[in-house]
Design a protein around this motif. Structure first.
Motif, mmCIF file in Angstrom:
data_model
loop_
_atom_site.group_PDB
_atom_site.id
_atom_site.type_symbol
_atom_site.label_atom_id
_atom_site.label_comp_id
_atom_site.label_asym_id
_atom_site.label_seq_id
_atom_site.Cartn_x
_atom_site.Cartn_y
_atom_site.Cartn_z
ATOM 1 N N ARG A 125 -3.108 9.868 -0.584
ATOM 2 C CA ARG A 125 -2.975 8.598 -1.301
ATOM 3 C C ARG A 125 -1.507 8.184 -1.395
ATOM 4 N NH1 ARG A 125 -4.707 9.864 -6.193
ATOM 5 N NH2 ARG A 125 -6.830 10.015 -5.415
ATOM 6 N N ALA A 126 -0.630 9.143 -1.645
ATOM 7 C CA ALA A 126 0.805 8.841 -1.726
ATOM 8 C C ALA A 126 1.328 8.317 -0.390
ATOM 9 C CB ALA A 126 1.573 10.091 -2.153
ATOM 10 N N PHE A 127 0.869 8.886 0.695
ATOM 11 C CA PHE A 127 1.292 8.405 2.014
ATOM 12 C C PHE A 127 0.738 7.012 2.291
ATOM 13 C CE2 PHE A 127 2.762 12.647 2.628
ATOM 14 C CZ PHE A 127 3.757 12.544 3.590
ATOM 15 N N ARG A 128 -0.510 6.769 1.909
ATOM 16 C CA ARG A 128 -1.079 5.420 2.087
ATOM 17 C C ARG A 128 -0.302 4.400 1.269
ATOM 18 N NH1 ARG A 128 -6.024 8.274 1.560
ATOM 19 N NH2 ARG A 128 -6.254 7.508 -0.562
ATOM 20 N N ASN A 129 0.053 4.763 0.032
ATOM 21 C CA ASN A 129 0.809 3.844 -0.832
ATOM 22 C C ASN A 129 2.185 3.547 -0.258
ATOM 23 O OD1 ASN A 129 -1.327 3.684 -2.625
ATOM 24 N ND2 ASN A 129 -0.486 5.198 -4.030
ATOM 25 N N ALA A 130 2.877 4.563 0.213
ATOM 26 C CA ALA A 130 4.201 4.351 0.806
ATOM 27 C C ALA A 130 4.092 3.457 2.043
ATOM 28 C CB ALA A 130 4.839 5.688 1.171
ATOM 29 N N ALA A 131 3.099 3.708 2.871
ATOM 30 C CA ALA A 131 2.905 2.888 4.073
ATOM 31 C C ALA A 131 2.595 1.441 3.704
ATOM 32 C CB ALA A 131 1.792 3.472 4.939
ATOM 33 N N SER A 132 1.853 1.249 2.637
ATOM 34 C CA SER A 132 1.511 -0.103 2.188
ATOM 35 C C SER A 132 2.757 -0.866 1.721
ATOM 36 C CB SER A 132 0.475 -0.018 1.069
ATOM 37 O OG SER A 132 0.161 -1.295 0.587
ATOM 38 N N VAL A 133 3.616 -0.206 0.964
ATOM 39 C CA VAL A 133 4.863 -0.838 0.502
ATOM 40 C C VAL A 133 5.723 -1.212 1.716
ATOM 41 C CG1 VAL A 133 7.050 -0.396 -0.701
ATOM 42 C CG2 VAL A 133 4.883 0.271 -1.760
ATOM 43 N N LEU A 134 5.866 -0.294 2.637
ATOM 44 C CA LEU A 134 6.664 -0.572 3.831
ATOM 45 C C LEU A 134 6.063 -1.714 4.648
ATOM 46 C CD1 LEU A 134 7.445 3.112 4.767
ATOM 47 C CD2 LEU A 134 9.147 1.361 4.166
ATOM 48 N N ARG A 135 4.759 -1.716 4.771
ATOM 49 C CA ARG A 135 4.098 -2.778 5.548
ATOM 50 C C ARG A 135 4.377 -4.153 4.952
ATOM 51 N NH1 ARG A 135 -0.060 -3.006 9.270
ATOM 52 N NH2 ARG A 135 -1.054 -5.023 9.365
ATOM 53 N N ARG A 136 4.302 -4.280 3.624
ATOM 54 C CA ARG A 136 4.569 -5.586 2.993
ATOM 55 C C ARG A 136 5.993 -6.049 3.292
ATOM 56 N NH1 ARG A 136 1.537 -3.261 -1.147
ATOM 57 N NH2 ARG A 136 3.384 -2.744 -2.358
ATOM 58 N N ARG A 137 6.944 -5.141 3.220
ATOM 59 C CA ARG A 137 8.340 -5.507 3.491
ATOM 60 C C ARG A 137 8.530 -5.872 4.960
ATOM 61 N NH1 ARG A 137 10.996 -0.825 -0.361
ATOM 62 N NH2 ARG A 137 10.393 -1.854 -2.303
ATOM 63 N N ILE A 138 7.895 -5.125 5.825
ATOM 64 C CA ILE A 138 8.005 -5.408 7.260
ATOM 65 C C ILE A 138 7.334 -6.728 7.608
ATOM 66 C CG2 ILE A 138 7.224 -4.581 9.528
ATOM 67 C CD1 ILE A 138 7.871 -1.697 8.377
ATOM 68 N N GLU A 139 6.234 -7.037 6.947
ATOM 69 C CA GLU A 139 5.596 -8.341 7.160
ATOM 70 C C GLU A 139 6.549 -9.479 6.805
ATOM 71 O OE1 GLU A 139 2.075 -7.848 4.784
ATOM 72 O OE2 GLU A 139 0.890 -7.131 6.490
ATOM 73 N N LEU A 140 7.317 -9.295 5.736
ATOM 74 C CA LEU A 140 8.320 -10.303 5.369
ATOM 75 C C LEU A 140 9.388 -10.427 6.455
ATOM 76 C CD1 LEU A 140 8.769 -9.506 1.577
ATOM 77 C CD2 LEU A 140 7.821 -11.603 2.543
ATOM 78 N N LEU A 141 9.845 -9.288 6.971
ATOM 79 C CA LEU A 141 10.854 -9.306 8.030
ATOM 80 C C LEU A 141 10.357 -10.063 9.255
ATOM 81 C CD1 LEU A 141 13.491 -8.373 9.442
ATOM 82 C CD2 LEU A 141 12.279 -6.242 10.017
ATOM 83 N N VAL A 142 9.169 -9.727 9.721
ATOM 84 C CA VAL A 142 8.683 -10.362 10.954
ATOM 85 C C VAL A 142 8.349 -11.840 10.759
ATOM 86 C CG1 VAL A 142 7.876 -8.177 11.924
ATOM 87 C CG2 VAL A 142 6.265 -9.635 10.715
ATOM 88 N N SER A 143 8.140 -12.254 9.513
ATOM 89 C CA SER A 143 7.837 -13.674 9.260
ATOM 90 C C SER A 143 9.096 -14.538 9.160
ATOM 91 C CB SER A 143 7.009 -13.817 7.981
ATOM 92 O OG SER A 143 7.811 -13.578 6.836
ATOM 93 N N LEU A 144 10.262 -13.916 9.051
ATOM 94 C CA LEU A 144 11.496 -14.693 8.935
ATOM 95 C C LEU A 144 11.819 -15.401 10.247
ATOM 96 C CD1 LEU A 144 13.867 -12.209 7.051
ATOM 97 C CD2 LEU A 144 12.849 -14.315 6.145
#
Length: 163
Positions: A125-144
């Motif tokens: 669960r901790a790994f899924r949560n960390a991956a989820s946080v990173l994914r949201r930030r990366i989604e912001l990066l790729v949308s810029l």
């Protein structure tokens, strides 16, 4: 679209979990627009088994993943970097090498899933949560719209994404 992909380096101390997850996520979401790498200041020498398990379950290729030193990306002749993100607080506080390409930097601190104590499911669960946080930030990066923003605006957006 950029003439060449943006080179992005994700840094963490051990390069066994968070930075590896970020590398995989950006390489998928970036759809060729970004080329992601990961490294550590004191690499563990192996990718964390729970990181590999999570990535495989999400159909990421894991065969070429490895824990490596950030020196690979700072040496003479290394590919120039466009962005460098620290994803752990320890790496953010360390004196980093001089990166080729004068990349923009930002700290995107994420809790360390490898430090979680408990059952295997709590660790997963901790790994899924960390991956989820990173994914949201990366989604912001790729949308810029990076091609249309000046350096200062990009830097500001990158720092905001890490909060």
């Amino acid at each position: 679209m950029a003439e060449k992909p943006y080179n992005v380096l994700f840094l963490c101390t051990g390069n066994s979990a968070r930075s590896i997850l970020a590398e995989c996520v950006l390489n998928r979401l970036g759809q060729g627009r970004f080329k992601a790498f990961s490294a550590g200041s004191f690499p563990k020498g192996e990718v964390h088994p729970f990181a590999l398990e999570l990535l495989r379950r999400q159909n990421y290729a894991t065969e070429r993943l490895r824990s490596k030193s950030w020196n690979e990306f700072a040496r003479l002749g290394a590919e120039p970097l466009d962005f460098v993100f620290t994803v752990c607080d320890n790496a953010a506080g360390e004196a980093c090498p001089i990166w080729p390409g004068q990349p923009m930097t930002a700290h995107w601190g994420v809790f360390d899933p490898a430090a979680v104590e408990g059952s295997p499911e709590e660790k997963r669960r901790a790994f899924r949560n960390a991956a989820s946080v990173l994914r949201r930030r990366i989604e912001l990066l790729v949308s810029l719209p990076l091609e249309r923003l000046d350096r200062l605006s990009i830097q500001d957006e990158l720092r905001k994404a890490g909060k």
